[in-house]
Write an enzyme that holds these catalytic residues in place. Structure first.
Site, PDB file in Angstrom:
ATOM      1  N   ASP A  93      66.918  31.308   9.139  1.00 43.03           N
ATOM      2  CA  ASP A  93      66.925  32.551   8.341  1.00 43.03           C
ATOM      3  C   ASP A  93      65.534  33.035   7.908  1.00 43.03           C
ATOM      4  O   ASP A  93      65.317  33.363   6.732  1.00 43.03           O
ATOM      5  CB  ASP A  93      67.815  32.377   7.097  1.00 43.03           C
ATOM      6  CG  ASP A  93      69.282  32.144   7.458  1.00 43.03           C
ATOM      7  OD1 ASP A  93      69.595  32.110   8.651  1.00 43.03           O
ATOM      8  OD2 ASP A  93      70.094  31.985   6.534  1.00 43.03           O
TER       9      ASP A  93
ATOM     10  N   LYS B  61      75.276  34.122  11.602  1.00 39.17           N
ATOM     11  CA  LYS B  61      76.265  33.471  10.740  1.00 39.17           C
ATOM     12  C   LYS B  61      76.573  34.364   9.551  1.00 39.17           C
ATOM     13  O   LYS B  61      75.786  35.253   9.217  1.00 39.17           O
ATOM     14  CB  LYS B  61      75.761  32.100  10.284  1.00 39.17           C
ATOM     15  CG  LYS B  61      74.510  32.187   9.456  1.00 39.17           C
ATOM     16  CD  LYS B  61      73.916  30.810   9.210  1.00 39.17           C
ATOM     17  CE  LYS B  61      72.689  30.902   8.352  1.00 39.17           C
ATOM     18  NZ  LYS B  61      72.898  31.527   7.050  1.00 39.17           N
TER      19      LYS B  61
ATOM     20  N   CYS C 243      70.699  27.520   2.865  1.00 35.13           N
ATOM     21  CA  CYS C 243      70.952  27.450   4.307  1.00 35.13           C
ATOM     22  C   CYS C 243      70.241  26.283   4.983  1.00 35.13           C
ATOM     23  O   CYS C 243      70.796  25.673   5.894  1.00 35.13           O
ATOM     24  CB  CYS C 243      70.645  28.784   4.951  1.00 35.13           C
ATOM     25  SG  CYS C 243      71.852  30.027   4.399  1.00 35.13           S
TER      26      CYS C 243
HETATM   27  C1  VGL Z   1      71.038  32.134   2.071  1.00 31.68           C
HETATM   28  C2  VGL Z   1      71.938  32.690   0.048  1.00 31.68           C
HETATM   29  C3  VGL Z   1      72.788  33.587   0.656  1.00 31.68           C
HETATM   30  C4  VGL Z   1      70.049  31.327   2.838  1.00 31.68           C
HETATM   31  C5  VGL Z   1      71.872  33.029   2.698  1.00 31.68           C
HETATM   32  O1  VGL Z   1      69.642  31.732   3.948  1.00 31.68           O
HETATM   33  O2  VGL Z   1      69.660  30.267   2.320  1.00 31.68           O
HETATM   34  N1  VGL Z   1      71.093  31.972   0.755  1.00 31.68           N
HETATM   35  N2  VGL Z   1      72.758  33.751   1.968  1.00 31.68           N
END
Ligand code: VGL
Ligand code: ZN
Length: 213
Positions: free
Chosen positions: A10, A111, A156
């Site tokens: 991410d 995702k 994540c």
């Molecule tokens: C994430 C919170 C919500 C992450 C993704 O990538 O860690 N954190 N969605």
């Protein structure tokens, strides 16, 4: 025979400066990622990136429940932190960081596409109900060891690493390539401790490069 892959979690605009769910120093992970992309390319090791990829009505968004961002509640029977709207599919915030050397990425995993459930791990949703294509892709490449970094350490990255260990991968986490949300101070430190306790090995980038063939 060990077959490694680099897994970039991410590294998206919304988790970096100016983004909807900006993580402190999130941008600083990109240089670490680029160094490892080149390091892996030089060794013929594949590189995978994940993208949090939510529909605009995703159930993890505080806006969908008229509650404040970062409040706690429940989504489909599971404990849920409600987030600012972030990483909406095809938005600029969902794009990979502009300085990330994306030409070195071999496979991208999306995702969090199901509005009814969140998905921190790159392998499974938070209810462990559905799997992404990641494990299948890695197994098809005979990958059994991962180098992991990215955003956010306490969500994540942590859940991706814990699932990877459960799936039998050897996991190396590059700590200076990760940054966390830290809703509570120390959440990132606790996350690194949980990853280590579950069997991951923690390295700084410098330690990794120095110790690996
Ligand atoms: C994430 C919170 C919500 C992450 C993704 O990538 O860690 N954190 N969605
Ligand atoms: Zn998300």
């Amino acid at each position: 025979m060990k077959q490694r892959a680099l897994l970039l979690v991410d590294l998206q605009n919304d988790f970096c400066a100016g983004g909807a769910l900006a993580v402190a120093e999130g941008d600083s992970t990109v240089e670490v990622a680029n160094t490892l992309i080149r390091w892996c390319a030089a060794r013929g090791e594949p590189v995978v990136a994940t993208q949090d990829w939510h529909p605009a009505n995703h159930g993890s968004f505080a806006s969908q429940h008229a509650v404040p961002p970062f409040s706690q509640g429940e989504l489909d029977g599971l404990a849920q932190t409600f987030w600012p709207d972030h990483c909406v599919q095809h938005s600029e915030g969902a794009e990979l960081h502009p300085l990330l050397e994306t030409s070195g990425i071999d496979f991208i995993v999306h995702k969090g596409e199901n509005p009814a459930i969140d998905s921190y791990s790159a392998f499974f949703d938070n209810g462990q109900r559905q799997q992404t294509a990641l494990d299948g892709w890695l197994k098809a490449q005979q990958v059994n060891e991962l180098i992991v970094l990215g955003l956010a350490t306490d969500y994540c990255v942590k859940f991706t690493v814990l699932d990877a260990l459960k799936l039998g991968y050897q996991v190396n986490v590059i700590t200076d390539g990760c940054r966390g949300v830290n809703i509570q101070p120390g959440d990132s430190t606790s996350a690194f401790m949980a990853m280590s306790a579950a069997g991951a090995t923690l390295y700084t980038l410098a330690d990794w490069v120095e110790t690996q063939a």
